[in-house]
Design an enzyme around this catalytic site. Structure first.
Site, short mmCIF file in Angstrom:
data_model
loop_
_atom_site.label_atom_id
_atom_site.label_comp_id
_atom_site.label_asym_id
_atom_site.label_seq_id
_atom_site.Cartn_x
_atom_site.Cartn_y
_atom_site.Cartn_z
CB CYS A 137 -3.97 -1.27 -1.66
SG CYS A 137 -2.51 -1.93 -0.90
CB CYS A 179 -0.93 -0.01 1.20
SG CYS A 179 -2.20 -1.27 1.03
#
Ligand SMILES: *[C@@H]1O[C@H](CO)[C@@H](O)[C@H](O)[C@H]1NC(C)=O
Ligand SMILES: *[C@@H]1O[C@H](CO)[C@@H](O)[C@H](O)[C@H]1NC(C)=O
Ligand SMILES: *[C@@H]1O[C@H](CO)[C@@H](O)[C@H](O)[C@H]1NC(C)=O
Ligand SMILES: *[C@@H]1O[C@H](CO)[C@@H](O)[C@H](O)[C@H]1NC(C)=O
Ligand SMILES: *[C@@H]1O[C@H](CO)[C@@H](O)[C@H](O)[C@H]1NC(C)=O
Length: 275
Positions: free
Chosen positions: A181, A100
């Site tokens: 993400c 992420c």
């Protein structure tokens, strides 16, 4: 007469010298040849050895298993008929780790982006994942009726669509984008008239697979040089925004190449402050 007498011993003296030189030269050739042979053999001389040695840099990976999953995609097949799905078992054997806020996509900025990610540990490109780093810059294919991997005589990127190299990069890029993400960054090239190419891997695969259930934003870093051609207002970047899954925020910033290079070499500077 005197001159002849004088010349003779000199010639005699020279002959052993010449013989010695020739022997020495031969010896040097043999030694260099053997050393070169050993070095070349010691380094990866087969495709499989390159694959395995690059793979083993990723500690704890079952590189033999990953090799078998790789090979089954193209070995024994027509090198123009390897669809990207053939690499599903490979991607399953070595999935990209979701990272992420660290994913860095790129298009036509390969050198500057890798210079940056090599020096700074805050972003990762596909070529920093196991599969991307193992197969970066390599060419391979199979042949019908053969169980071998070939590295020459393989179709080029545009010779046929479903060639083993292109299908691999399509499949690996899809897996990489699926794993994205948080905030995703993309380095595009501001020195060309169309920074966003719909038919590039970035345009045709990665952008389309960013999913708003996981990805918050796409932040384009448009790398410019003195000869800036395109800027963030370029129409091709409007097309990019249209391709994005609804709900993903879009930002674009023009950043000088020299600023990125400086930031890459300055470990004190937080990566977020590079642009
Ligand atoms: C040989 O293996 C190393 C990894 O150990 C790799 O970095 C290098 O690129 C390989 N050589 C060739 C010619 O592919
Ligand atoms: C952008 O593309 C041009 C032309 O292909 C190339 O010369 C230049 O190095 C690229 N810029 C970057 C930052 O990669
Ligand atoms: C995003 O993920 C959801 C559920 O996983 C899926 O239904 C949807 O089609 C995906 N969207 C895109 C653009 O891939
Ligand atoms: C961006 O480029 C266009 C031409 O492509 C130019 O007209 C415009 O002034 C530029 N904008 C900025 C902020 O540099
Ligand atoms: C901007 O985008 C359009 C359409 O995608 C393209 O045709 C144009 O040449 C681009 N570049 C500049 C510098 O305007």
């Amino acid at each position: 007469m005197e001159r002849g007498v004088y010349l003779l011993p000199e010639k005699r003296r020279r002959r052993p010298c010449v013989l010695f030189s020739v022997t020495a030269l031969l010896l040097v050739f043999v030694i260099v040849g053997v050393a070169l042979g050993v070095t070349l053999r010691h380094e990866n001389d087969t495709f499989q050895e390159t694959f395995i040695s690059r793979c083993e840099k990723f500690k704890g990976s079952d590189c033999q298993k990953i090799w078998r999953a790789f090979e089954q995609a193209y070995v024994g097949r027509d090198p123009c008929n390897v669809p990207m799905e053939e690499y599903n078992p490979l991607v399953a054997a070595a999935p990209p780790q979701p990272a992420c806020n660290r994913i860095m996509l790129w298009s036509k900025t390969k050198d500057v982006v890798h210079d940056f990610t090599e020096k700074r540990d805050c972003f990762g490109t596909l070529e920093d994942t196991l599969l991307g780093s193992v197969l970066d810059d390599l060419t391979w294919c199979g042949k019908e009726g053969s169980s071998e991997t070939f590295t020459t005589g393989c179709p080029g990127w545009t010779d046929c669509e479903k060639n083993p190299v292109r299908s691999f990069w399509y499949r690996a890029s899809a897996a990489f984008a699926d794993a994205a993400c948080g905030d995703v960054t993309a380095m595009l090239n501001g020195s060309i008239s169309t920074p966003f190419y719909p038919t590039s891997i970035f345009g045709s695969i990665e952008v389309k697979r960013l999913n708003s259930t996981r990805v918050k934003s796409l932040n384009v870093v448009l790398v410019t040089e003195q000869n800036e051609v395109a800027n963030c207002t370029n129409a091709s970047l409007k097309d990019l925004q249209k391709e994005l899954d609804k709900g993903i925020k879009y930002n674009c910033k023009e950043v000088e190449k020299s600023q990125i290079e400086e930031c890459a070499s300055d470990p004190q500077k937080p990566c977020g402050a590079c642009w």
